[in-house]
Motif scaffolding. Structure first.
Motif, mmCIF file in Angstrom:
data_model
loop_
_atom_site.group_PDB
_atom_site.id
_atom_site.type_symbol
_atom_site.label_atom_id
_atom_site.label_comp_id
_atom_site.label_asym_id
_atom_site.label_seq_id
_atom_site.Cartn_x
_atom_site.Cartn_y
_atom_site.Cartn_z
ATOM 1 N N PRO A 49 0.822 -1.214 0.000
ATOM 2 C CA PRO A 49 0.000 0.000 0.000
ATOM 3 C C PRO A 49 0.854 1.260 0.000
ATOM 4 N N PRO A 50 0.381 2.310 -0.699
ATOM 5 C CA PRO A 50 1.095 3.589 -0.693
ATOM 6 C C PRO A 50 0.849 4.332 0.616
ATOM 7 N N ILE A 51 1.592 5.398 0.806
ATOM 8 C CA ILE A 51 1.303 6.308 1.917
ATOM 9 C C ILE A 51 0.076 7.128 1.529
ATOM 10 N N TRP A 52 -0.929 7.114 2.401
ATOM 11 C CA TRP A 52 -2.155 7.833 2.089
ATOM 12 C C TRP A 52 -2.853 8.242 3.373
ATOM 13 N N THR A 53 -3.831 9.132 3.250
ATOM 14 C CA THR A 53 -4.574 9.638 4.404
ATOM 15 C C THR A 53 -6.059 9.458 4.161
ATOM 16 N N PRO A 54 -6.768 8.750 5.031
ATOM 17 C CA PRO A 54 -8.218 8.616 4.858
ATOM 18 C C PRO A 54 -8.883 9.979 5.010
ATOM 19 N N GLU A 55 -9.962 10.168 4.282
ATOM 20 C CA GLU A 55 -10.682 11.440 4.338
ATOM 21 C C GLU A 55 -11.646 11.492 5.513
ATOM 22 N N HIS A 138 -7.226 -4.325 5.287
ATOM 23 C CA HIS A 138 -8.175 -3.478 6.010
ATOM 24 C C HIS A 138 -8.055 -2.038 5.543
ATOM 25 N N LEU A 139 -9.155 -1.287 5.687
ATOM 26 C CA LEU A 139 -9.121 0.161 5.656
ATOM 27 C C LEU A 139 -9.066 0.666 7.101
ATOM 28 N N PRO A 140 -8.756 1.937 7.312
ATOM 29 C CA PRO A 140 -8.737 2.463 8.688
ATOM 30 C C PRO A 140 -10.104 2.351 9.361
ATOM 31 N N GLU A 141 -10.084 2.260 10.676
ATOM 32 C CA GLU A 141 -11.336 2.209 11.431
ATOM 33 C C GLU A 141 -12.179 3.452 11.150
ATOM 34 N N ALA A 220 -21.106 4.944 2.383
ATOM 35 C CA ALA A 220 -20.467 5.829 1.414
ATOM 36 C C ALA A 220 -19.176 6.410 1.972
ATOM 37 N N GLY A 221 -19.127 6.684 3.269
ATOM 38 C CA GLY A 221 -17.903 7.217 3.868
ATOM 39 C C GLY A 221 -16.742 6.250 3.759
ATOM 40 N N MET A 222 -16.988 4.979 4.032
ATOM 41 C CA MET A 222 -15.918 3.981 3.906
ATOM 42 C C MET A 222 -15.515 3.791 2.442
ATOM 43 N N LEU A 223 -16.484 3.878 1.536
ATOM 44 C CA LEU A 223 -16.153 3.811 0.113
ATOM 45 C C LEU A 223 -15.325 5.017 -0.317
ATOM 46 N N ARG A 224 -15.609 6.158 0.267
ATOM 47 C CA ARG A 224 -14.808 7.344 -0.035
ATOM 48 C C ARG A 224 -13.365 7.139 0.421
ATOM 49 N N ASN A 225 -13.162 6.503 1.558
ATOM 50 C CA ASN A 225 -11.797 6.198 1.992
ATOM 51 C C ASN A 225 -11.124 5.213 1.047
ATOM 52 N N LEU A 226 -11.863 4.212 0.567
ATOM 53 C CA LEU A 226 -11.293 3.293 -0.427
ATOM 54 C C LEU A 226 -10.881 4.064 -1.674
ATOM 55 N N TYR A 227 -11.712 5.002 -2.097
ATOM 56 C CA TYR A 227 -11.352 5.838 -3.249
ATOM 57 C C TYR A 227 -10.036 6.574 -2.997
ATOM 58 N N LEU A 229 -7.581 5.754 -1.096
ATOM 59 C CA LEU A 229 -6.482 4.798 -1.205
ATOM 60 C C LEU A 229 -6.167 4.502 -2.656
ATOM 61 N N LEU A 230 -7.188 4.326 -3.471
ATOM 62 C CA LEU A 230 -6.985 3.932 -4.870
ATOM 63 C C LEU A 230 -6.341 5.036 -5.706
ATOM 64 N N ILE A 231 -6.474 6.298 -5.284
ATOM 65 C CA ILE A 231 -5.840 7.370 -6.057
ATOM 66 C C ILE A 231 -4.514 7.811 -5.450
ATOM 67 N N ALA A 232 -4.124 7.199 -4.337
ATOM 68 C CA ALA A 232 -2.876 7.620 -3.661
ATOM 69 C C ALA A 232 -1.657 7.266 -4.504
#
Length: 232
Positions: A49-55, A138-141, A220-227, A229-232
């Motif tokens: 995984p890249p370095i990224w920040t959940p929204e 996993h995604l962040p909690e 939708a919030g968790m999907l936004r975090n997946l997004y 990650l995918l653009i990081a």
């Protein structure tokens, strides 16, 4: 001492009727690279995984209940054009009734970890066995407004499975193309003021034949975090 909490949204609350916030568009954002949305691309992403920040990490609370830990599965079906398997909850459930959700639920004492809980709940809710599932990571909690601390478990699912939804918990199970959900043009930010608090959320409405699948809130919030990650 915590702030006093509204016990519920207004009785007439319908998230579909809440306006999209002006100036909340994502004109500067782009969809993920197409390779990221393939099965090999998803495996590579979670392997390194890249370095990224959940929204989105924590919603404003709107229910006065004891905190609890939960886990959900984000089941990505390995079609040529991958899809996400989602459920619609039955109307009589005590939390998030009637909403679109990932399969999942509270951790039990017997669960070894969040992954075990997500797999168990998926089997119990929709009859999808772990034999069909390849966990990626996993995604962040994510802390919901109803005080659940949720671990999102991302997984690949082999096509060809047969589902047996639990009618007590699940009204429907359906699939949405992953590239639709990961396109920021389909991410709408809504908000309104209730009990002196401004409440905002994402929605990703998807027209599925005759059905509008209104994906919003924590899902939708968790999907936004997946997004993110995918653009990081």
């Amino acid at each position: 001492m915590s702030d006093p909490l509204p016990q519920r949204f207004p009785p007439s609350f319908d998230p579909r009727q809440v306006p999209v916030l002006k100036g909340a568009g994502d004109s500067g954002l782009r969809p993920p690279a197409p390779q990221r949305l393939t099965v090999p691309g998803l495996r590579a992403l979670f392997n390194s995984p890249p370095i990224w920040t959940p929204e989105l990490i924590k919603e404003k609370r709107f229910a006065d209940r004891a905190p609890a830990h939960a886990a959900v599965l984000l089941p990505l079906v390995m079609h040529e054009r991958p899809t996400l398997l989602l459920t619609q909850r039955t109307a009589h459930l005590s939390t998030h009734s009637g909403q679109i959700a990932f399969p999942g639920g509270k951790l039990d004492e017997a669960d070894a970890d969040a992954t075990a809980a997500a797999l168990r709940e998926t089997q119990e809710e929709i009859g999808l066995s772990a034999d069909w599932i390849e966990v990626l990571g996993h995604l962040p909690e994510y802390v919901t407004g109803t005080s659940f601390t949720v671990t999102p478990v991302v997984a690949l699912v082999r096509p060809g499975f047969a589902l047996q939804p639990n009618p007590h918990e699940v009204d429907d199970v359906f699939e949405v193309p992953l590239d639709f959900l990961m396109d920021p043009a389909n991410h709408h930010r809504h908000g309104f003021e209730w009990d002196g608090v401004m409440r905002e959320w994402y929605a990703m409405p998807y027209q599925d034949g005759a059905h509008e699948r209104f994906i919003w809130g924590a899902t939708a919030g968790m999907l936004r975090n997946l997004y993110r990650l995918l653009i990081a």
